[in-house]
Write a protein that holds these residues in place. Structure first.
Motif, mmCIF file in Angstrom:
data_model
loop_
_atom_site.group_PDB
_atom_site.id
_atom_site.type_symbol
_atom_site.label_atom_id
_atom_site.label_comp_id
_atom_site.label_asym_id
_atom_site.label_seq_id
_atom_site.Cartn_x
_atom_site.Cartn_y
_atom_site.Cartn_z
ATOM 1 N N HIS A 134 45.318 14.543 -10.218
ATOM 2 C CA HIS A 134 46.514 15.125 -10.826
ATOM 3 C C HIS A 134 47.775 14.378 -10.378
ATOM 4 O O HIS A 134 48.600 13.962 -11.191
ATOM 5 C CB HIS A 134 46.611 16.600 -10.433
ATOM 6 N N GLU B 219 50.278 11.837 -12.469
ATOM 7 C CA GLU B 219 51.708 12.118 -12.630
ATOM 8 C C GLU B 219 52.551 10.898 -12.266
ATOM 9 O O GLU B 219 53.471 10.518 -12.993
ATOM 10 C CB GLU B 219 52.125 13.288 -11.725
ATOM 11 N N HIS C 146 53.583 16.709 -15.541
ATOM 12 C CA HIS C 146 52.648 17.730 -15.047
ATOM 13 C C HIS C 146 51.703 18.219 -16.150
ATOM 14 O O HIS C 146 50.488 18.273 -15.957
ATOM 15 C CB HIS C 146 53.411 18.913 -14.450
ATOM 16 N N ASP D 163 56.459 21.552 -9.318
ATOM 17 C CA ASP D 163 56.148 20.555 -10.354
ATOM 18 C C ASP D 163 55.875 21.140 -11.727
ATOM 19 O O ASP D 163 55.762 20.407 -12.696
ATOM 20 C CB ASP D 163 54.943 19.696 -9.933
HETATM 21 ZN ZN LIG Z 1 51.703 18.599 -11.386
#
Ligand SMILES: [Zn+2]
Length: 223
Positions: A81, A85, A100, A165
């Protein structure tokens, strides 16, 4: 690592448990239900399934705990993840308030090879665009000392460490004010009873509401 055959939904659960634990919250199934916006009964069912797969231990009324395998897998998904990003932001110029949502989808499907290539191109980065630490390939993560901006004292000279985020509107707001991780600020005043904060940013004053300031993690500047 090779991944056990688990669904995207299961991966999302593991990541949610990881995130709740990061925030020093006790990970009960009801906390998970609130976080994932899923009915408590469904959450309980899924936790039982994850326990059968030996990824969690789950005792009714006591919440969930990772097994070593579950923790490794959660870290792997978090690494995906956060690397995605950063890759989207740095390599593709995607605005920080949009990375995100893209990463939420892509984290489940990229191969280990692609992950490695992204990490190499980015110079094996330690932090994502929001300041969250990226676990290394072996699962090691640097978690810098930090505290909430709202808990600091007037006159403190600070540096922004991390921001939430997952709220694009909040991130756009922070971006407009220039409140990115790494930015140096001084807390000038904080109005009582959860009132707004006034910051100095290199000679410019900014007002930030308590609601917004609550989402910002900071560290004291080194002298
Ligand atoms: Zn994120």
């Amino acid at each position: 690592m090779s991944r056990p055959p688990i669904s995207q939904a299961m991966e999302d659960y593991l990541k949610a448990i990881y995130k709740l634990r990061e925030q020093h919250q006790q990970v009960s199934t009801s906390a998970l239900a609130v976080y994932l916006r899923i009915a408590p009964a469904s959450v309980t069912n899924m936790c039982k399934k994850l326990a059968e797969l030996n990824l969690l231990t789950y005792e009714p009324y006591q919440g969930v705990t990772f097994t070593p395998t579950g923790e490794k897998l959660a870290l792997e998904i978090v690494r995906h993840h956060r690397l995605i990003e950063l890759y989207l932001a740095e390599a593709l110029g995607v605005p920080w308030d949009r990375v995100h949502d893209e990463a939420e989808k892509l984290e489940h499907v990229i191969s280990e090879d692609l992950e490695e290539r992204m990490a190499t191109v980015l110079g094996n980065p330690k932090f994502d665009p929001h300041g969250a630490p990226i676990p290394s390939r072996s699962g090691v993560m640097i978690q810098p000392e930090s505290g909430r901006l709202v808990d600091m004292k007037e006159g403190d000279r600070l540096v922004i460490v991390e921001v939430d985020d997952d709220d694009p509107e909040l991130l756009r707001h922070l971006g407009e004010k220039g409140l990115y991780p790494g930015t140096e600020i001084e807390l000038l005043t904080q109005a009582p009873f959860e009132g707004s904060l006034t910051l100095d940013m290199h000679g410019t004053q900014q007002d930030v509401s308590y609601q917004v300031a609550k989402t910002i993690l900071v560290a004291l500047q080194e002298r």
